[in-house]
Design a protein around this motif. Structure first.
Motif, PDB file in Angstrom:
ATOM      1  N   ASN A  61       0.808  -1.227   0.000  1.00  0.00           N
ATOM      2  CA  ASN A  61       0.000   0.000   0.000  1.00  0.00           C
ATOM      3  C   ASN A  61       0.835   1.268   0.000  1.00  0.00           C
ATOM      4  OD1 ASN A  61      -2.378  -1.474   0.048  1.00  0.00           O
ATOM      5  ND2 ASN A  61      -2.484  -1.499   2.276  1.00  0.00           N
ATOM      6  N   PHE A  62       2.091   1.153   0.438  1.00  0.00           N
ATOM      7  CA  PHE A  62       2.970   2.319   0.545  1.00  0.00           C
ATOM      8  C   PHE A  62       4.301   2.029  -0.127  1.00  0.00           C
ATOM      9  CE2 PHE A  62       0.480   1.918   4.532  1.00  0.00           C
ATOM     10  CZ  PHE A  62      -0.395   2.983   4.342  1.00  0.00           C
ATOM     11  N   ARG A  63       5.001   3.094  -0.521  1.00  0.00           N
ATOM     12  CA  ARG A  63       6.333   2.964  -1.129  1.00  0.00           C
ATOM     13  C   ARG A  63       7.301   3.904  -0.430  1.00  0.00           C
ATOM     14  NH1 ARG A  63       7.191  -1.285  -4.994  1.00  0.00           N
ATOM     15  NH2 ARG A  63       5.090  -2.166  -5.053  1.00  0.00           N
ATOM     16  N   GLN A  64       8.542   3.507  -0.424  1.00  0.00           N
ATOM     17  CA  GLN A  64       9.592   4.322   0.172  1.00  0.00           C
ATOM     18  C   GLN A  64      10.383   4.981  -0.951  1.00  0.00           C
ATOM     19  OE1 GLN A  64      11.127   3.071   3.780  1.00  0.00           O
ATOM     20  NE2 GLN A  64      13.263   3.528   3.339  1.00  0.00           N
ATOM     21  N   SER A  65      10.302   6.290  -1.035  1.00  0.00           N
ATOM     22  CA  SER A  65      10.822   6.996  -2.198  1.00  0.00           C
ATOM     23  C   SER A  65      11.939   7.961  -1.823  1.00  0.00           C
ATOM     24  CB  SER A  65       9.696   7.782  -2.878  1.00  0.00           C
ATOM     25  OG  SER A  65      10.200   8.637  -3.872  1.00  0.00           O
ATOM     26  N   ALA A  66      12.912   8.078  -2.709  1.00  0.00           N
ATOM     27  CA  ALA A  66      13.973   9.068  -2.535  1.00  0.00           C
ATOM     28  C   ALA A  66      13.420  10.483  -2.629  1.00  0.00           C
ATOM     29  CB  ALA A  66      15.061   8.854  -3.587  1.00  0.00           C
ATOM     30  N   GLN A  67      12.222  10.634  -3.186  1.00  0.00           N
ATOM     31  CA  GLN A  67      11.586  11.950  -3.274  1.00  0.00           C
ATOM     32  C   GLN A  67      10.892  12.354  -1.972  1.00  0.00           C
ATOM     33  OE1 GLN A  67      11.530   9.902  -6.279  1.00  0.00           O
ATOM     34  NE2 GLN A  67      13.261  11.267  -6.637  1.00  0.00           N
ATOM     35  N   ASP A  68      10.820  11.426  -1.018  1.00  0.00           N
ATOM     36  CA  ASP A  68      10.253  11.743   0.290  1.00  0.00           C
ATOM     37  C   ASP A  68      11.355  12.334   1.157  1.00  0.00           C
ATOM     38  OD1 ASP A  68       9.161  11.862   2.806  1.00  0.00           O
ATOM     39  OD2 ASP A  68       8.625   9.735   2.923  1.00  0.00           O
ATOM     40  N   PRO A  69      11.253  13.590   1.562  1.00  0.00           N
ATOM     41  CA  PRO A  69      12.340  14.208   2.336  1.00  0.00           C
ATOM     42  C   PRO A  69      12.567  13.568   3.699  1.00  0.00           C
ATOM     43  CG  PRO A  69      10.406  15.628   2.327  1.00  0.00           C
ATOM     44  CD  PRO A  69      10.143  14.527   1.340  1.00  0.00           C
ATOM     45  N   LEU A  70      11.599  12.795   4.188  1.00  0.00           N
ATOM     46  CA  LEU A  70      11.736  12.171   5.496  1.00  0.00           C
ATOM     47  C   LEU A  70      12.327  10.768   5.428  1.00  0.00           C
ATOM     48  CD1 LEU A  70       8.421  13.274   7.256  1.00  0.00           C
ATOM     49  CD2 LEU A  70      10.588  14.492   7.040  1.00  0.00           C
ATOM     50  N   ALA A  71      12.471  10.227   4.225  1.00  0.00           N
ATOM     51  CA  ALA A  71      13.015   8.875   4.081  1.00  0.00           C
ATOM     52  C   ALA A  71      14.441   8.836   4.604  1.00  0.00           C
ATOM     53  CB  ALA A  71      12.976   8.443   2.620  1.00  0.00           C
ATOM     54  N   GLY A  72      14.743   7.821   5.411  1.00  0.00           N
ATOM     55  CA  GLY A  72      16.076   7.681   5.965  1.00  0.00           C
ATOM     56  C   GLY A  72      16.295   8.427   7.261  1.00  0.00           C
ATOM     57  N   HIS A  73      15.223   9.048   7.802  1.00  0.00           N
ATOM     58  CA  HIS A  73      15.339   9.806   9.047  1.00  0.00           C
ATOM     59  C   HIS A  73      14.298   9.306  10.051  1.00  0.00           C
ATOM     60  CE1 HIS A  73      17.935  12.632   6.945  1.00  0.00           C
ATOM     61  NE2 HIS A  73      17.030  12.714   5.991  1.00  0.00           N
ATOM     62  N   LYS A  74      14.617   9.365  11.347  1.00  0.00           N
ATOM     63  CA  LYS A  74      13.671   8.970  12.388  1.00  0.00           C
ATOM     64  C   LYS A  74      12.967  10.220  12.887  1.00  0.00           C
ATOM     65  CE  LYS A  74      14.058   5.359  14.777  1.00  0.00           C
ATOM     66  NZ  LYS A  74      14.339   4.222  15.694  1.00  0.00           N
ATOM     67  N   THR A  75      11.879  10.559  12.240  1.00  0.00           N
ATOM     68  CA  THR A  75      11.127  11.753  12.611  1.00  0.00           C
ATOM     69  C   THR A  75       9.889  11.369  13.409  1.00  0.00           C
ATOM     70  OG1 THR A  75       9.573  11.917  10.762  1.00  0.00           O
ATOM     71  CG2 THR A  75      11.833  12.676  10.363  1.00  0.00           C
ATOM     72  N   LEU A  76       9.299  12.370  14.049  1.00  0.00           N
ATOM     73  CA  LEU A  76       8.070  12.133  14.802  1.00  0.00           C
ATOM     74  C   LEU A  76       6.880  11.884  13.890  1.00  0.00           C
ATOM     75  CD1 LEU A  76       8.393  14.756  17.693  1.00  0.00           C
ATOM     76  CD2 LEU A  76       9.159  12.373  17.627  1.00  0.00           C
ATOM     77  N   SER A  77       7.030  12.132  12.597  1.00  0.00           N
ATOM     78  CA  SER A  77       5.964  11.843  11.620  1.00  0.00           C
ATOM     79  C   SER A  77       6.009  10.355  11.278  1.00  0.00           C
ATOM     80  CB  SER A  77       6.151  12.697  10.369  1.00  0.00           C
ATOM     81  OG  SER A  77       6.097  14.063  10.677  1.00  0.00           O
ATOM     82  N   TYR A  78       5.567   9.536  12.198  1.00  0.00           N
ATOM     83  CA  TYR A  78       5.790   8.082  12.123  1.00  0.00           C
ATOM     84  C   TYR A  78       4.538   7.282  11.793  1.00  0.00           C
ATOM     85  CZ  TYR A  78       9.325   4.531  13.199  1.00  0.00           C
ATOM     86  OH  TYR A  78      10.286   3.547  13.099  1.00  0.00           O
ATOM     87  N   LEU A  79       3.427   7.972  11.572  1.00  0.00           N
ATOM     88  CA  LEU A  79       2.160   7.257  11.398  1.00  0.00           C
ATOM     89  C   LEU A  79       2.164   6.272  10.240  1.00  0.00           C
ATOM     90  CD1 LEU A  79      -0.696   6.769  12.378  1.00  0.00           C
ATOM     91  CD2 LEU A  79      -1.445   8.712  10.997  1.00  0.00           C
ATOM     92  N   PRO A  80       2.698   6.603   9.050  1.00  0.00           N
ATOM     93  CA  PRO A  80       2.684   5.608   7.965  1.00  0.00           C
ATOM     94  C   PRO A  80       3.349   4.289   8.350  1.00  0.00           C
ATOM     95  CG  PRO A  80       3.244   7.768   7.096  1.00  0.00           C
ATOM     96  CD  PRO A  80       3.261   7.892   8.588  1.00  0.00           C
TER      97      PRO A  80
END
Length: 281
Positions: free
Chosen positions: A133-152
């Motif tokens: 249902n979801f993809r991990q993209s290099a275009q996502d600025p949060l990819a590769g970081h442990k942010t509080l935006s963790y819901l996905p």
């Protein structure tokens, strides 16, 4: 979570800890966190966790003030206040809010007794789910970081757990294997250890880095290379890593068996080496 937490220089009961309603973490999920483990009262590779958070903050242009300098002492205070030695530790930092003085960050540190995963999972292996249902993209600025935006991540993990799986594996839009919701992933094929490279993109896991070091020390060949679903399904061994699970064998990908559905030789060898590493602090 233990009953006592550290918040901005104070040890407080968890029911008395407060942040402002203007806190960016509360309003927008702006902030970073790290989860690590202590052994005999010593946080494992804390410096590496701090370096990772600092790197993320710089890349995301997120001011952290002097929060990271306060983390080691804060962790010690929280472990002492909760009388913990074997613990799961989490620290989170949020930048100043719109109405906060410049440079005034929020640092929250919590710890709880380590519970870990059921022993039978390490003996028999975990079943994982393929996240479609979801993809991990290099275009996502949060990819590769442990942010509080963790819901996905939590949504995908909950979906996996509802299917009696312990983790969900993410792929990129180009169908390259990335990582789990809360873990890095390794494959073994022909005696060689494979794992996706950092620019997949994936989180630069601290446990992942330790495993790569242990593989080199134990004469195990390593390739950080792009991997497909076919590589995953054809693997002789698969395992996951993070600070809490350490090294978790994977013996099924949904209904597909990995190897003989038993933790493999290299997985066991690295798990034993990791135990020696963490208990030699």
């Amino acid at each position: 979570m233990g009953s006592m937490v550290y918040l901005n220089g104070e040890i407080l009961d968890v029911t008395e800890a407060r942040v402002a309603v203007t806190n960016p973490g509360l309003l927008h999920g702006v902030g970073l966190f790290e989860t690590l483990r202590s052994y005999a009262g010593r946080p494992f590779r804390l410096d590496e966790h701090l370096v990772r958070m600092r790197s993320s903050a710089e890349k995301l242009n997120m001011p952290l003030g002097n929060a990271l300098e306060r983390v080691p002492e804060a962790i010690g205070m929280v472990l002492q206040a909760n009388e913990l030695t074997e613990a799961r530790i989490r620290f989170a930092v949020t930048p100043p809010g719109a109405h906060d003085p410049e440079g005034e960050t929020t640092l929250l540190v919590a710890a709880e007794k380590i519970v870990g995963y059921p022993p039978e999972l390490y003996e028999k292996g975990m079943t994982v789910f393929i996240c479609t249902n979801f993809r991990q993209s290099a275009q996502d600025p949060l990819a590769g970081h442990k942010t509080l935006s963790y819901l996905p991540r939590l949504i995908a993990l909950r979906d996996a757990q509802n299917r009696q799986c312990g983790e969900a594996l993410w792929f990129t839009p180009e169908n390259m294997l990335a990582e789990g919701c809360i873990s890095n992933v390794f494959l073994v094929k022909g005696g060689c250890l494979h794992t996706p490279p950092l620019d997949t993109p994936i989180l630069p896991g601290v446990t992942r880095a330790a495993v790569l070091e242990l593989a080199e020390e134990n004469g195990i060949a390593v390739e950080q290379d792009l991997l497909t679903i076919n590589n995953l399904l054809d693997a002789e061994e698969v395992f996951l890593t993070n600070a809490i699970m350490e090294i978790m064998p994977v013996t099924r990908v949904e209904r597909h068996s990995i190897g003989d559905e038993q933790p493999g030789l290299i997985t066991r060898k690295l798990a034993e080496a990791y135990q020696r590493l963490t208990h030699s602090l």
